[in-house]
Design an enzyme around this catalytic site. Sequence first.
Site, PDB file in Angstrom:
ATOM      1  N   HIS A 151      17.515 -35.634  -8.612  1.00  0.00           N
ATOM      2  CA  HIS A 151      17.413 -36.198  -6.947  1.00  0.00           C
ATOM      3  C   HIS A 151      15.852 -35.790  -6.941  1.00  0.00           C
ATOM      4  O   HIS A 151      15.149 -36.000  -6.322  1.00  0.00           O
ATOM      5  CB  HIS A 151      18.067 -35.708  -6.483  1.00  0.00           C
ATOM      6  CG  HIS A 151      19.717 -36.117  -6.034  1.00  0.00           C
ATOM      7  ND1 HIS A 151      19.790 -37.698  -6.088  1.00  0.00           N
ATOM      8  CD2 HIS A 151      20.252 -35.408  -6.067  1.00  0.00           C
ATOM      9  CE1 HIS A 151      21.404 -37.341  -5.718  1.00  0.00           C
ATOM     10  NE2 HIS A 151      21.364 -36.430  -6.378  1.00  0.00           N
ATOM     11  N   ASN A 169      -1.282   1.860   6.189  1.00  0.00           N
ATOM     12  CA  ASN A 169      -1.203   1.316   5.737  1.00  0.00           C
ATOM     13  C   ASN A 169      -0.561   0.095   6.734  1.00  0.00           C
ATOM     14  O   ASN A 169       0.213   0.721   8.059  1.00  0.00           O
ATOM     15  CB  ASN A 169       0.492   1.835   5.397  1.00  0.00           C
ATOM     16  CG  ASN A 169       0.816   2.054   3.491  1.00  0.00           C
ATOM     17  OD1 ASN A 169      -0.693   2.179   3.093  1.00  0.00           O
ATOM     18  ND2 ASN A 169       0.953   2.260   3.148  1.00  0.00           N
ATOM     19  N   GLY A 170      -0.727  -1.195   5.844  1.00  0.00           N
ATOM     20  CA  GLY A 170       0.169  -2.014   7.894  1.00  0.00           C
ATOM     21  C   GLY A 170      -0.863  -3.073   7.960  1.00  0.00           C
ATOM     22  O   GLY A 170      -1.557  -2.733   7.288  1.00  0.00           O
ATOM     23  N   LYS A 202      13.645 -14.214 -11.582  1.00  0.00           N
ATOM     24  CA  LYS A 202      13.016 -13.156 -12.482  1.00  0.00           C
ATOM     25  C   LYS A 202      11.758 -13.651 -14.065  1.00  0.00           C
ATOM     26  O   LYS A 202      10.448 -12.974 -13.655  1.00  0.00           O
ATOM     27  CB  LYS A 202      13.933 -12.788 -13.044  1.00  0.00           C
ATOM     28  CG  LYS A 202      14.590 -11.943 -12.792  1.00  0.00           C
ATOM     29  CD  LYS A 202      14.047 -10.706 -12.166  1.00  0.00           C
ATOM     30  CE  LYS A 202      13.629 -10.437 -11.063  1.00  0.00           C
ATOM     31  NZ  LYS A 202      14.612  -9.855  -9.582  1.00  0.00           N
ATOM     32  N   LYS A 227       5.915  -4.040  -4.444  1.00  0.00           N
ATOM     33  CA  LYS A 227       7.743  -4.063  -4.236  1.00  0.00           C
ATOM     34  C   LYS A 227       7.774  -3.945  -3.122  1.00  0.00           C
ATOM     35  O   LYS A 227       9.403  -4.584  -2.691  1.00  0.00           O
ATOM     36  CB  LYS A 227       7.411  -3.121  -4.960  1.00  0.00           C
ATOM     37  CG  LYS A 227       9.568  -2.000  -4.752  1.00  0.00           C
ATOM     38  CD  LYS A 227       9.973  -2.557  -6.223  1.00  0.00           C
ATOM     39  CE  LYS A 227      11.706  -2.034  -6.176  1.00  0.00           C
ATOM     40  NZ  LYS A 227      11.906  -3.682  -7.320  1.00  0.00           N
ATOM     41  N   GLU A 252      18.012 -17.157  -9.127  1.00  0.00           N
ATOM     42  CA  GLU A 252      17.634 -15.520  -9.081  1.00  0.00           C
ATOM     43  C   GLU A 252      16.776 -15.199 -11.190  1.00  0.00           C
ATOM     44  O   GLU A 252      15.934 -14.369 -11.201  1.00  0.00           O
ATOM     45  CB  GLU A 252      18.728 -14.719  -9.404  1.00  0.00           C
ATOM     46  CG  GLU A 252      18.414 -13.747  -9.700  1.00  0.00           C
ATOM     47  CD  GLU A 252      17.583 -12.743  -8.732  1.00  0.00           C
ATOM     48  OE1 GLU A 252      16.803 -12.752  -8.169  1.00  0.00           O
ATOM     49  OE2 GLU A 252      16.563 -11.622  -9.448  1.00  0.00           O
ATOM     50  N   CYS A 264       0.919  -1.325   0.226  1.00  0.00           N
ATOM     51  CA  CYS A 264      -0.054  -0.174  -0.269  1.00  0.00           C
ATOM     52  C   CYS A 264       1.173   1.156   0.207  1.00  0.00           C
ATOM     53  O   CYS A 264       1.932   1.008   0.451  1.00  0.00           O
ATOM     54  CB  CYS A 264      -0.634  -0.225   0.982  1.00  0.00           C
ATOM     55  SG  CYS A 264      -1.668  -1.525   1.476  1.00  0.00           S
ATOM     56  N   GLU A 273       8.246 -14.681 -12.071  1.00  0.00           N
ATOM     57  CA  GLU A 273       7.355 -13.087 -11.720  1.00  0.00           C
ATOM     58  C   GLU A 273       6.836 -12.690 -12.702  1.00  0.00           C
ATOM     59  O   GLU A 273       6.462 -11.648 -12.762  1.00  0.00           O
ATOM     60  CB  GLU A 273       7.838 -12.618 -10.274  1.00  0.00           C
ATOM     61  CG  GLU A 273       9.618 -11.691 -10.977  1.00  0.00           C
ATOM     62  CD  GLU A 273      10.092 -11.290  -9.933  1.00  0.00           C
ATOM     63  OE1 GLU A 273       9.538 -10.708  -8.815  1.00  0.00           O
ATOM     64  OE2 GLU A 273      11.177 -10.985 -10.040  1.00  0.00           O
ATOM     65  N   TRP A 308      -3.443  -2.391  -1.088  1.00  0.00           N
ATOM     66  CA  TRP A 308      -3.012  -4.227  -1.931  1.00  0.00           C
ATOM     67  C   TRP A 308      -3.467  -4.693  -0.716  1.00  0.00           C
ATOM     68  O   TRP A 308      -3.138  -4.924   0.272  1.00  0.00           O
ATOM     69  CB  TRP A 308      -1.676  -3.990  -1.502  1.00  0.00           C
ATOM     70  CG  TRP A 308      -0.643  -5.623  -2.413  1.00  0.00           C
ATOM     71  CD1 TRP A 308      -1.369  -5.316  -3.560  1.00  0.00           C
ATOM     72  CD2 TRP A 308      -0.803  -6.696  -1.557  1.00  0.00           C
ATOM     73  NE1 TRP A 308      -0.422  -6.351  -3.590  1.00  0.00           N
ATOM     74  CE2 TRP A 308      -0.366  -7.513  -2.725  1.00  0.00           C
ATOM     75  CE3 TRP A 308      -0.304  -7.237  -0.116  1.00  0.00           C
ATOM     76  CZ2 TRP A 308       0.134  -8.959  -2.035  1.00  0.00           C
ATOM     77  CZ3 TRP A 308      -0.403  -8.282  -0.114  1.00  0.00           C
ATOM     78  CH2 TRP A 308       0.190  -9.374  -0.639  1.00  0.00           C
ATOM     79  N   ARG A 310       4.274   0.001  -6.342  1.00  0.00           N
ATOM     80  CA  ARG A 310       4.034  -0.531  -5.473  1.00  0.00           C
ATOM     81  C   ARG A 310       3.357  -2.255  -5.211  1.00  0.00           C
ATOM     82  O   ARG A 310       3.751  -3.219  -4.509  1.00  0.00           O
ATOM     83  CB  ARG A 310       4.270  -0.123  -4.544  1.00  0.00           C
ATOM     84  CG  ARG A 310       5.223   1.245  -4.232  1.00  0.00           C
ATOM     85  CD  ARG A 310       4.795   1.922  -2.797  1.00  0.00           C
ATOM     86  NE  ARG A 310       4.783   1.423  -1.450  1.00  0.00           N
ATOM     87  CZ  ARG A 310       5.400   1.795  -0.405  1.00  0.00           C
ATOM     88  NH1 ARG A 310       7.096   1.941  -0.718  1.00  0.00           N
ATOM     89  NH2 ARG A 310       5.423   1.225   0.895  1.00  0.00           N
TER      90      ARG A 310
HETATM   91  C1  F6R Z   1      12.138  -9.666  -7.341  1.00  0.00           C
HETATM   92  C2  F6R Z   1      11.773  -9.031  -5.909  1.00  0.00           C
HETATM   93  C3  F6R Z   1      11.667  -9.521  -4.118  1.00  0.00           C
HETATM   94  C4  F6R Z   1      12.249  -9.114  -3.270  1.00  0.00           C
HETATM   95  C5  F6R Z   1      12.300  -9.669  -1.951  1.00  0.00           C
HETATM   96  C6  F6R Z   1      12.853  -8.694  -0.726  1.00  0.00           C
HETATM   97  O1  F6R Z   1      12.164  -9.345  -7.785  1.00  0.00           O
HETATM   98  O2  F6R Z   1      12.217  -7.848  -5.911  1.00  0.00           O
HETATM   99  O3  F6R Z   1      11.525 -11.250  -4.495  1.00  0.00           O
HETATM  100  O4  F6R Z   1      14.043  -8.970  -3.762  1.00  0.00           O
HETATM  101  O5  F6R Z   1      10.929  -9.237  -1.978  1.00  0.00           O
HETATM  102  O6  F6R Z   1      12.788  -6.796  -1.270  1.00  0.00           O
HETATM  103  P1  F6R Z   1      14.183  -6.503  -0.380  1.00  0.00           P
HETATM  104  O7  F6R Z   1      15.359  -6.461  -1.320  1.00  0.00           O
HETATM  105  O8  F6R Z   1      13.523  -5.471  -0.138  1.00  0.00           O
HETATM  106  O9  F6R Z   1      14.205  -6.232   1.050  1.00  0.00           O
END
Ligand code: F6R
Length: 612
Positions: A508, A104-105, A489, A607, A485, A2, A492, A78, A27
């Site tokens: 395995h 927020n929260g 990517k 985000k 990673e 949010c 997502e 959100w 976000r």
């Molecule tokens: C994926 C992504 C998330 C963040 C995770 C941690 O592309 O961005 O997996 O890495 O939510 O977020 P931060 O780094 O802000 O603690």
Amino acid sequence: MCGIIGYFGKRKASEILVDGLRRMEYRGYDSAGVACLHDGVLGVVKNPGKIKGLREKVDASELAPIREAMLGMGHTRWATHGEPNEMNAHPHLDASGHFVMVHNGIIENYKEIKAGLAQHGITCVSDTDSEALVQLIAYCYQGNLEKAVTEALKKVKGTYGILVMTDHEPEKLVAARCGSPIVIGLGKDETLIASDASAIIPHTRDAMYLEDYDMAVITADGVQMFDLQHAPISREVTEMDWDAGAAEKGDYAHFMLKEMFAQPAAIRNAIRGRLDLTMGTALLSGLDLSPRDAAQINRVLVIGCGTSMNAGMVGEYAIEEMAGIPAEVEQAAEFRYRNPIVSPQDLVIAISQSGETADTLAAVREAKHKGAIVAGLCNVVGSTIARETGRGVYLHAGPEIGVASTKAFTCQVAVMLMMALKLARGRRMPRHEGEELCRGIERLPELVEKVLAQSDAIKIVAEKYADKENAFFIGRGYLFPVAMEGALKLKEISYIHAEGYHAAELKHGPIALLQENTPIIALLNNIPGKEKTIGNAEECKARKAPVIAVVSEGDEATAEGFDDRIVVPDCPPCIAAVPTAVALQLLAYHIAAARSCEIDQPRNLAKSVTVE
Ligand code: F6R
């Protein structure tokens, strides 16, 4: 997650609020709204769905406060409690219609609060936890808004970043925080409040960050700060160093694309002034570790979530290999709840782009409580993790707007390598090896540029596989976290089911899933273990799975016999993690683009994950 924005000044509030909400779209949200206060009258406009829809409603609104006010608040929600409809969208009014709030929260004891209010005949109309709080504030009101907010917050369990207004006091906005960030921007004749600096950067660079249990009262006379006992406090005004343009997409189709191409510059910023070629070491003054402190570290624990955890894993390998210090990476949510063994000789590195991730923050608190040396590796200056750790290294990558982390990851790896170098040079690494590593780190921007230059070639490969529904990424050593990673990517942003595995792990279990429409992305760079990964990739081919071979420049022959190839610069293993990750970012991006996915705002994702 949010987003919150507030405004008190001399310009039309609703325009500034909607624009601020647009800047926070990245976000992740599913509904939005604004509330404005003018001449003692409140007006609220909400909309499930995109900001564009809210903007249309605001523009068409006949409500005087929406058209005239110079005071107001806005929110992108959100959904956590209750579906994303207009009723559950913020701002929330109390039952009398005199109080309005954005939150927020999560209010954990909202059911209790609602039950208590019901005994006084006050009924909540939405499904949200947030509404309980505005009703409680209204219930506590005895002529002074900040006192009512203080009283209500004393009864709350959970996390909050809130803005509250009432038409009983039409020249006042109250902000408070516990666990959800609030930044106050001090402009000329105006004050902006937001959960995210990107919403206020176009208006001012002077900012104050609220700490947990701080409250700010914003009036025409300026900002006054209090603690929850209502004692006056002061917070330092700092200058936000982000360029306003960094939060705009410019000519790029997506923020993710812009941020991938910004990586050479971002890495240059992350390493600038931090490499000492003469001593062959890294200068990381923010870590605040004397050579003696560093020599006494027994173990390094790296904690984070998602992409940040993957970057931490590269750091784990580098610290063990170079410094000879036992290192472990751990998912922050696991660390915080499993009563980890931590000693004062342990260095805990909390790695987080946003610096606000709830689990990473809680893990920081747990590690501090247990007496460890805790350092933050954050991108957002002034973020909660950066402030609570009190020591660490900023990435200086600039704002990352695309939900899928790209430039933060490569800068995190660059900084982790510098941390490993610093620790290693204090122990067993000779100066000439340190110099060599410095040179390797210095080359990162140039290596990334070389990969970016192949974007079109990677696009051709991507388009061949864009219709697949499953994919596996395999790698070893420093490229194992890169495989994870790459898979993260891809899944997502393209919604293709993708998993990253250690190359040896495939047989395995996961190998059972391979068939001719399950591509394998095999990281076959010229690093130790390559021959074995080639063997694993051949096992996949034997099961008819198509293989995209990622190979080092000059070693293209390794890709022979496989279906497609992506070439990355040849470089030492720890350095290779960065250009290889960039190649996988491009692959994921072009696949997602070919599938017409909403790349910057993938479904269900936020985000900054400030709830558990
Ligand atoms: C994926 C992504 C998330 C963040 C995770 C941690 O592309 O961005 O997996 O890495 O939510 O977020 P931060 O780094 O802000 O603690």
